[in-house]
Design a protein around this motif. Sequence first.
Motif, short mmCIF file in Angstrom:
data_model
loop_
_atom_site.label_atom_id
_atom_site.label_comp_id
_atom_site.label_asym_id
_atom_site.label_seq_id
_atom_site.Cartn_x
_atom_site.Cartn_y
_atom_site.Cartn_z
N GLY A 45 0.79 -1.21 0.00
CA GLY A 45 0.00 0.00 0.00
C GLY A 45 0.83 1.28 0.00
O GLY A 45 0.30 2.37 0.09
N GLY A 46 2.18 1.15 -0.09
CA GLY A 46 3.05 2.32 -0.07
C GLY A 46 3.14 2.97 -1.43
O GLY A 46 2.59 2.49 -2.42
N MET A 47 3.85 4.07 -1.46
CA MET A 47 4.04 4.78 -2.72
C MET A 47 5.06 4.06 -3.58
O MET A 47 6.00 3.45 -3.08
CB MET A 47 4.51 6.21 -2.45
N SER A 48 4.88 4.13 -4.88
CA SER A 48 5.86 3.54 -5.78
C SER A 48 6.94 4.57 -6.08
O SER A 48 6.78 5.76 -5.80
CB SER A 48 5.17 3.10 -7.07
N GLY A 49 8.01 4.13 -6.69
CA GLY A 49 9.12 5.03 -7.01
C GLY A 49 8.77 5.91 -8.19
O GLY A 49 7.69 5.81 -8.78
N PRO A 50 9.70 6.78 -8.56
CA PRO A 50 9.45 7.68 -9.69
C PRO A 50 9.41 6.90 -11.00
O PRO A 50 10.10 5.90 -11.17
CB PRO A 50 10.63 8.64 -9.65
N SER A 51 8.59 7.36 -11.91
CA SER A 51 8.48 6.70 -13.20
C SER A 51 9.67 7.09 -14.08
O SER A 51 10.42 8.02 -13.78
CB SER A 51 7.17 7.08 -13.89
N THR A 52 9.79 6.39 -15.18
CA THR A 52 10.86 6.69 -16.13
C THR A 52 10.65 8.08 -16.73
O THR A 52 11.62 8.80 -16.98
CB THR A 52 10.87 5.63 -17.25
N LEU A 53 9.41 8.47 -16.92
CA LEU A 53 9.13 9.80 -17.46
C LEU A 53 9.59 10.88 -16.48
O LEU A 53 10.17 11.89 -16.90
CB LEU A 53 7.63 9.95 -17.74
N ASP A 54 9.37 10.69 -15.19
CA ASP A 54 9.83 11.65 -14.20
C ASP A 54 11.35 11.82 -14.25
O ASP A 54 11.87 12.93 -14.19
CB ASP A 54 9.42 11.22 -12.79
N LYS A 55 12.05 10.71 -14.37
CA LYS A 55 13.51 10.76 -14.43
C LYS A 55 13.98 11.45 -15.69
O LYS A 55 14.93 12.24 -15.67
CB LYS A 55 14.08 9.35 -14.35
N ALA A 56 13.31 11.16 -16.82
CA ALA A 56 13.70 11.78 -18.10
C ALA A 56 13.47 13.28 -18.06
O ALA A 56 14.31 14.06 -18.55
CB ALA A 56 12.91 11.15 -19.24
N VAL A 57 12.36 13.71 -17.49
CA VAL A 57 12.10 15.14 -17.39
C VAL A 57 13.15 15.81 -16.50
O VAL A 57 13.64 16.90 -16.79
CB VAL A 57 10.67 15.39 -16.86
N GLY A 58 13.53 15.14 -15.41
CA GLY A 58 14.56 15.67 -14.54
C GLY A 58 15.90 15.80 -15.26
O GLY A 58 16.61 16.80 -15.10
N LEU A 59 16.24 14.82 -16.09
CA LEU A 59 17.49 14.90 -16.85
C LEU A 59 17.46 16.05 -17.85
O LEU A 59 18.45 16.77 -18.01
CB LEU A 59 17.74 13.58 -17.58
N ILE A 60 16.33 16.23 -18.50
CA ILE A 60 16.22 17.30 -19.49
C ILE A 60 16.31 18.66 -18.81
O ILE A 60 17.01 19.56 -19.30
CB ILE A 60 14.91 17.16 -20.30
N ILE A 61 15.65 18.83 -17.70
CA ILE A 61 15.73 20.10 -16.97
C ILE A 61 17.15 20.35 -16.50
O ILE A 61 17.67 21.46 -16.57
CB ILE A 61 14.73 20.10 -15.79
N GLY A 62 17.82 19.29 -16.01
CA GLY A 62 19.21 19.42 -15.59
C GLY A 62 20.13 19.79 -16.74
O GLY A 62 21.07 20.57 -16.58
N PHE A 63 19.87 19.22 -17.92
CA PHE A 63 20.67 19.56 -19.09
C PHE A 63 20.52 21.03 -19.45
O PHE A 63 21.50 21.73 -19.70
CB PHE A 63 20.28 18.68 -20.28
#
Length: 62
Positions: free
Chosen positions: A11-29
Motif C-alpha cells: 500500500g506504499g508509494m511507488s518510485g518515480p516513473s521513467t518519465l519523471d527521471k527523463a524530465v529531470g534529466l532534461i531540466i538538468g541539461f
Amino acid sequence: MPPVPSSAAGGGMSGPSTLDKAVGLIIGFIFGATNIIRYGPGPNGMMRTLGQYMLGSAATFG
C-alpha cells in the motif's frame, strides 16, 4: 496459494516513473548548459559539470 496483488501488498508509494527521471534529466541539461555558458565549466570540465547538474536534477525531480 496465489500471489498477492501488488496494490494490496504494501500500500506504499511507488518510485518515480521513467518519465519523471527523463524530465529531470532534461531540466538538468538545460539548467547545466545555461550555467556552463554563463560561468564556464570550472575545474571539473564541461562534461563532468553538466553530468552533475543532470544527475542532481533527476534525483530531485524524479
